[in-house]
Design a protein around this motif. Structure first.
Motif, PDB file in Angstrom:
ATOM      1  N   ASP A  37      16.635  25.332  -9.731  1.00 50.70           N
ATOM      2  CA  ASP A  37      16.561  25.492  -8.565  1.00 50.70           C
ATOM      3  C   ASP A  37      15.546  25.726  -7.596  1.00 50.70           C
ATOM      4  OD1 ASP A  37      17.691  24.281  -5.570  1.00 50.70           O
ATOM      5  OD2 ASP A  37      17.748  26.964  -5.062  1.00 50.70           O
ATOM      6  N   LYS A  38      14.587  26.798  -8.715  1.00 53.68           N
ATOM      7  CA  LYS A  38      13.590  27.183  -8.249  1.00 53.68           C
ATOM      8  C   LYS A  38      12.493  26.104  -8.615  1.00 53.68           C
ATOM      9  CE  LYS A  38      13.691  32.126  -8.541  1.00 53.68           C
ATOM     10  NZ  LYS A  38      13.407  33.734  -9.176  1.00 53.68           N
ATOM     11  N   ILE A  39      12.260  25.468  -9.996  1.00 50.42           N
ATOM     12  CA  ILE A  39      11.836  25.063 -10.381  1.00 50.42           C
ATOM     13  C   ILE A  39      11.613  22.988  -9.493  1.00 50.42           C
ATOM     14  CG2 ILE A  39      10.814  22.915 -12.323  1.00 50.42           C
ATOM     15  CD1 ILE A  39      11.847  25.044 -14.189  1.00 50.42           C
ATOM     16  N   GLU A  40      12.908  23.089  -9.221  1.00 49.69           N
ATOM     17  CA  GLU A  40      13.323  21.391  -8.168  1.00 49.69           C
ATOM     18  C   GLU A  40      12.749  22.364  -7.078  1.00 49.69           C
ATOM     19  OE1 GLU A  40      14.345  18.982  -9.352  1.00 49.69           O
ATOM     20  OE2 GLU A  40      16.325  19.116 -10.969  1.00 49.69           O
ATOM     21  N   THR A  41      13.340  22.744  -6.189  1.00 49.09           N
ATOM     22  CA  THR A  41      12.674  23.231  -5.216  1.00 49.09           C
ATOM     23  C   THR A  41      10.738  22.913  -5.621  1.00 49.09           C
ATOM     24  OG1 THR A  41      13.919  24.986  -4.409  1.00 49.09           O
ATOM     25  CG2 THR A  41      12.297  25.044  -2.833  1.00 49.09           C
ATOM     26  N   ALA A  42       9.967  23.484  -6.126  1.00 50.10           N
ATOM     27  CA  ALA A  42       8.707  23.230  -6.176  1.00 50.10           C
ATOM     28  C   ALA A  42       7.850  21.864  -5.866  1.00 50.10           C
ATOM     29  CB  ALA A  42       7.832  24.400  -7.427  1.00 50.10           C
ATOM     30  N   ILE A  43       9.342  21.244  -7.168  1.00 48.63           N
ATOM     31  CA  ILE A  43       8.400  20.042  -7.483  1.00 48.63           C
ATOM     32  C   ILE A  43       9.152  19.291  -5.777  1.00 48.63           C
ATOM     33  CG2 ILE A  43       9.585  17.467  -8.714  1.00 48.63           C
ATOM     34  CD1 ILE A  43      10.245  20.070 -11.062  1.00 48.63           C
ATOM     35  N   ASN A  44       9.532  19.440  -5.349  1.00 45.89           N
ATOM     36  CA  ASN A  44      10.802  18.333  -3.966  1.00 45.89           C
ATOM     37  C   ASN A  44       9.637  19.069  -2.948  1.00 45.89           C
ATOM     38  OD1 ASN A  44      12.653  17.348  -4.941  1.00 45.89           O
ATOM     39  ND2 ASN A  44      13.735  19.333  -4.356  1.00 45.89           N
ATOM     40  N   ARG A  45       8.775  20.027  -3.326  1.00 48.76           N
ATOM     41  CA  ARG A  45       7.464  20.736  -1.729  1.00 48.76           C
ATOM     42  C   ARG A  45       6.309  19.618  -1.937  1.00 48.76           C
ATOM     43  NH1 ARG A  45       6.813  25.695  -3.385  1.00 48.76           N
ATOM     44  NH2 ARG A  45       8.769  26.534  -2.717  1.00 48.76           N
ATOM     45  N   LEU A  46       6.193  19.128  -3.375  1.00 46.37           N
ATOM     46  CA  LEU A  46       5.110  17.569  -4.050  1.00 46.37           C
ATOM     47  C   LEU A  46       5.609  16.968  -2.433  1.00 46.37           C
ATOM     48  CD1 LEU A  46       4.155  18.528  -7.192  1.00 46.37           C
ATOM     49  CD2 LEU A  46       3.540  18.606  -5.660  1.00 46.37           C
ATOM     50  N   GLN A  47       6.617  16.401  -2.421  1.00 49.60           N
ATOM     51  CA  GLN A  47       6.818  15.012  -1.812  1.00 49.60           C
ATOM     52  C   GLN A  47       5.690  15.772  -0.356  1.00 49.60           C
ATOM     53  OE1 GLN A  47      11.758  15.680  -1.174  1.00 49.60           O
ATOM     54  NE2 GLN A  47      11.357  13.581  -1.741  1.00 49.60           N
ATOM     55  N   GLU A  48       5.997  16.808   0.238  1.00 51.56           N
ATOM     56  CA  GLU A  48       5.023  16.384   1.392  1.00 51.56           C
ATOM     57  C   GLU A  48       3.599  17.337   0.993  1.00 51.56           C
ATOM     58  OE1 GLU A  48       6.313  16.383   4.705  1.00 51.56           O
ATOM     59  OE2 GLU A  48       8.709  16.175   4.128  1.00 51.56           O
ATOM     60  N   GLY A  65      -7.224  13.588 -14.516  1.00 47.18           N
ATOM     61  CA  GLY A  65      -6.447  14.078 -12.724  1.00 47.18           C
ATOM     62  C   GLY A  65      -5.699  14.463 -12.759  1.00 47.18           C
ATOM     63  N   PHE A  66      -5.022  15.431 -13.626  1.00 42.48           N
ATOM     64  CA  PHE A  66      -3.745  16.183 -13.609  1.00 42.48           C
ATOM     65  C   PHE A  66      -3.762  17.499 -12.274  1.00 42.48           C
ATOM     66  CE2 PHE A  66      -2.956  14.663 -18.138  1.00 42.48           C
ATOM     67  CZ  PHE A  66      -1.606  14.233 -17.457  1.00 42.48           C
ATOM     68  N   ARG A  67      -2.998  17.683 -11.693  1.00 38.82           N
ATOM     69  CA  ARG A  67      -3.267  19.098 -11.446  1.00 38.82           C
ATOM     70  C   ARG A  67      -1.575  19.423 -11.622  1.00 38.82           C
ATOM     71  NH1 ARG A  67      -6.429  18.114  -7.225  1.00 38.82           N
ATOM     72  NH2 ARG A  67      -5.017  19.897  -5.699  1.00 38.82           N
ATOM     73  N   VAL A  68      -1.602  21.206 -11.757  1.00 40.83           N
ATOM     74  CA  VAL A  68      -0.452  21.893 -11.788  1.00 40.83           C
ATOM     75  C   VAL A  68       0.491  23.094 -10.859  1.00 40.83           C
ATOM     76  CG1 VAL A  68      -2.431  23.404 -12.625  1.00 40.83           C
ATOM     77  CG2 VAL A  68      -0.041  23.187 -13.717  1.00 40.83           C
ATOM     78  N   ILE A  69       1.251  22.505 -10.476  1.00 42.87           N
ATOM     79  CA  ILE A  69       1.711  24.012 -10.168  1.00 42.87           C
ATOM     80  C   ILE A  69       2.902  24.368 -10.584  1.00 42.87           C
ATOM     81  CG2 ILE A  69       2.129  22.399  -7.950  1.00 42.87           C
ATOM     82  CD1 ILE A  69       4.818  22.006  -8.823  1.00 42.87           C
ATOM     83  N   ILE A  70       2.508  26.627 -10.761  1.00 39.15           N
ATOM     84  CA  ILE A  70       3.322  27.146 -11.404  1.00 39.15           C
ATOM     85  C   ILE A  70       4.415  27.782 -10.605  1.00 39.15           C
ATOM     86  CG2 ILE A  70       2.848  29.976 -11.909  1.00 39.15           C
ATOM     87  CD1 ILE A  70      -0.238  28.880 -11.365  1.00 39.15           C
ATOM     88  N   VAL A  71       5.450  27.781 -11.474  1.00 38.21           N
ATOM     89  CA  VAL A  71       6.393  28.283 -11.226  1.00 38.21           C
ATOM     90  C   VAL A  71       7.057  29.657 -12.508  1.00 38.21           C
ATOM     91  CG1 VAL A  71       9.596  27.644 -10.570  1.00 38.21           C
ATOM     92  CG2 VAL A  71       7.742  26.042 -10.108  1.00 38.21           C
ATOM     93  N   GLU A  72       6.805  30.854 -11.692  1.00 36.55           N
ATOM     94  CA  GLU A  72       7.067  31.819 -12.748  1.00 36.55           C
ATOM     95  C   GLU A  72       6.149  31.424 -13.654  1.00 36.55           C
ATOM     96  OE1 GLU A  72      11.299  33.599 -12.745  1.00 36.55           O
ATOM     97  OE2 GLU A  72      11.560  33.614 -10.510  1.00 36.55           O
ATOM     98  N   ARG A  73       7.132  31.735 -14.820  1.00 34.40           N
ATOM     99  CA  ARG A  73       5.986  31.693 -16.533  1.00 34.40           C
ATOM    100  C   ARG A  73       5.846  30.030 -16.803  1.00 34.40           C
ATOM    101  NH1 ARG A  73      10.722  33.469 -18.103  1.00 34.40           N
ATOM    102  NH2 ARG A  73      12.135  32.312 -20.096  1.00 34.40           N
TER     103      ARG A  73
END
Length: 103
Positions: A37-48, A65-73
């Motif tokens: 759920d934490k990972i999905e929430t972080a990914i879904n935030r990318l919609q906005e 052109g890569f970007r990265v989001i961090i979800v815990e580890r």
């Protein structure tokens, strides 16, 4: 307007492996689902906020052109394709691993 989110098969497979590992390691499916759920929430935030991720530390990934989001580890690698308002998730992996060549 929200942007579309697509995931490669590789990213889907990596996410499944992470969740199975956590369930197995912890012996608790609820812990694994909570992390999913934490990972999905972080990914879904990318919609906005498709450009909210940071640039990777390796220049070869930045140049591609890569970007990265961090979800815990874990690190979620993606590209934002402005022209079609789409985020493509390429990889989800443990940030403690050597990941430069894994994408």
């Amino acid at each position: 307007m929200k942007c579309n989110i697509l995931r490669t098969d590789k990213a889907e497979e990596q996410l499944r492996e992470i969740i199975f590992y956590i369930a197995d390691d912890s012996g608790d499916v609820d812990i694994a689902l909570g992390y999913l759920d934490k990972i999905e929430t972080a990914i879904n935030r990318l919609q906005e906020f498709p450009e909210s991720g940071s640039t990777p530390k390796y220049s070869i990934l930045r140049k591609q052109g890569f970007r990265v989001i961090i979800v815990e580890r874990h690190l979620v690698f993606y590209k934002y394709i402005k022209e079609v308002n789409t985020v493509i998730i390429y990889a989800i992996m443990d940030g403690r691993r050597e990941y430069r060549n894994l994408i």
